[in-house]
Enzyme design. Structure first.
Site, PDB file in Angstrom:
ATOM      1  N   ARG A 182       9.330  32.672  20.262  1.00 24.91           N
ATOM      2  CA  ARG A 182      10.690  32.165  20.025  1.00 24.91           C
ATOM      3  C   ARG A 182      11.786  33.177  20.366  1.00 24.91           C
ATOM      4  NH1 ARG A 182      11.060  30.231  14.215  1.00 24.91           N
ATOM      5  NH2 ARG A 182       9.041  31.212  13.902  1.00 24.91           N
ATOM      6  N   ALA A 189       1.008  43.575  14.194  1.00 25.00           N
ATOM      7  CA  ALA A 189       2.025  43.430  15.244  1.00 25.00           C
ATOM      8  C   ALA A 189       1.429  42.825  16.505  1.00 25.00           C
ATOM      9  CB  ALA A 189       2.642  44.783  15.553  1.00 25.00           C
ATOM     10  N   ALA A 197      49.144  66.428  35.381  1.00 28.35           N
ATOM     11  CA  ALA A 197      48.725  65.043  35.628  1.00 28.35           C
ATOM     12  C   ALA A 197      48.123  64.895  37.019  1.00 28.35           C
ATOM     13  CB  ALA A 197      49.928  64.121  35.475  1.00 28.35           C
TER      14      ALA A 197
END
Ligand code: UD1
Ligand code: CA
Length: 455
Positions: A13, A7, A375
């Site tokens: 890219r 790794a 509400a």
């Protein structure tokens, strides 16, 4: 067995500041996928060869079972494995993996390791377009005699469709001596790991090949396009596993699991849902379209309507949540709780059969059972510096557009009139209301706009 994961490569890219192997796939770093597959083989040594700019990699993924070998500068795959040599143990097998080939399955690796008993084993595939890869060169008897890199190959060799995936296994005892003999006398001036194949052949060691069950197992990530392609492959695999366990998906192509999703029987998931971290859905849970769930547990029979967002929260059984509901960290709902549209719940527990159905904010609250929150109700839990608790006891009824200025308690069975700004505790079973007296003024004239005169 030793496992070495290469790794150290640059990943130019990717055009990114993030090291290539830390890019996420299905919510997990590419290299973490490889490490997890490697761990399933229980190796004695798990060595990562990391490179320039790799300190971030080491800092992110370090764990007690990993050995880290720095390769600096990067002079090729053979040179990379050389850096791992001091960490390798015993005279069993060494398996080489790539940190940017994330979807390799441990079953495939087990088969490769098995054929590497007293042999050099190479994982190969036949590709319709083998361009760019090292080619497997065989003699007339079909035996592998060497690997030739594309850049060093003849036109004839370039027609070979069997390629080196890069994943190999070999007797650990031979590796050191082979690597010491590598030269960089080739088109790329690199020390090629692949050159050990020719050396093994010269020593009469058998070369064996194995193939992955699926081509995608050996695909590498070099660009964001390839990363996105592999993401879809990984998601497709997860979707198939879920469906095989009995989950019904409206569309397996429109599901994203970035972590672990555990489902009971007869779960249904509609399109475009994202699951992150660890999410558990009990039996017969139904998830509507476009929901996002992160580290959450949803009880049996609960239905989440479209566009529900849940993070670090627990929902009990038989709940009705959403559409457009938001459960933030520390929301804990018991059974049969209803949370409706544009309702936000944070660090609050709501007991069974209670309802908060429309346009509300409930933060730092403890709500009892059979409570109805009207509400537009808001818990005013924050004074700009400190957070305070709101307690609403069982069977309370909170009228619409109420502000509960915490710390405050609403007693059992209490009713709050609509529009109340509650600054002191509301006693149980009584109506509490804070509201300016309503008045009507007769003869009142509404202001009118002045009409501009034309000159
Ligand atoms: C290599 C193989 C090629 C194979 C191909 C598969 C060699 C010489 N060639 O080619 O036969 O078909 O992989 O993708 O082995 N790495 C290091 N240090 C280095 C160079 C590479 O750690 O100095 C790591 C990279 O991070 C990567 C892996 O090794 O994970 C492969 O490197 P890459 O440059 O992609 O290899 P290729 O030249 O494409
Ligand atoms: Ca490559």
């Amino acid at each position: 067995m030793n496992i070495v994961i290469l790794a150290a490569g640059q990943g130019k890219r990717m055009h990114s500041n993030l090291p290539k192997v830390l890019h996420p796939l299905a919510g997990k770093a590419l290299l973490a996928h490889v490490i997890d597959s490697a761990r399933r083989l229980s190796p004695q040594t798990l060595c990562l060869v990391y490179g320039h700019g790799g300190d971030a990699v080491r800092a992110t993924l370090d764990a007690p079972d990993l050995a880290w070998a720095l390769q600096e500068p990067q002079l090729g795959t053979g040179h990379a494995v050389q850096q791992a040599l001091p960490y390798l143990k015993g005279d069993g097998t060494t398996l080489i993996l790539y940190g940017d080939v994330p979807l390799i399955r441990s079953e495939t690796l087990e088969r490769l390791v098995q054929v590497a008993q007293d042999a050099l084993a190479i994982l190969t595939v036949e590709l319709s377009d083998p361009g760019g890869y090292g080619r497997i060169v065989r003699n007339d008897a079909g035996q592998v005699i060497r690997i030739v890199e594309q850049k060093d190959s003849t036109p004839d060799e370039r027609r070979i469709r069997e390629i080196n995936t890069g994943i190999m296994a070999m007797p650990s005892a031979r590796l050191g001596e082979w690597l010491a003999r590598l030269s960089n006398n080739n088109a790329q001036k690199e020390y090629y790991l692949t050159d050990i194949v020719g050396m093994a052949v010269a020593e009469g060691l058998p070369i064996r090949t194995a193939n992955p069950k699926n081509e995608w197992e050996v695909l590498g990530v070099n660009s964001k396009v390839q990363l996105a392609e592999l993401e879809r492959v990984a998601q497709r695999c997860t979707a198939e596993q879920l469906m095989e366990q009995g989950v019904r998906l409206a569309d397996p192509a429109r599901l994203d699991v970035r972590g672990e999703l555990l489902c009971g029987r007869d779960v249904f998931i509609d399109v475009n849902c994202v699951f992150e971290g660890k999410v558990e859905l009990d039996e017969a849970v139904e998830i509507g379209p476009n929901c996002v769930l992160k580290n959450a547990r949803i009880g049996a029979g609960t239905r989440l309507a479209a566009f529900t967002h849940i993070e670090e929260a627990v929902v009990g059984p038989d709940g009705r949540i959403g559409p457009f509901a938001r459960l933030r960290p520390g929301a804990e709902l018991a059974e049969d709780v209803h949370i409706g549209n544009f309702v936000e719940i944070k660090k609050s527990s709501i007991a069974a059969h209670s309802k908060v159905n429309h346009l509300a904010y409930i933060g730092d609250a403890t709500i009892g059972t059979r409570v109805n929150v009207g509400a537009g109700t808001i818990t005013c839990n924050y004074d700009g510096a400190n957070k305070f608790q709101t307690v609403i006891e069982d069977d309370a009824f909170i009228g619409s557009d109420t502000q509960l200025v915490a710390p405050v308690t609403v007693g059992r069975g209490a009713t709050l009139g609509a529009g109340t700004t509650l600054t002191r505790d509301a006693p149980p079973d009584m109506l509490t209301v804070s509201r300016a007296k309503q008045a009507s003024i007769s003869g009142w004239k509404r202001p009118i706009k002045a009409v501009k005169s034309k000159e």
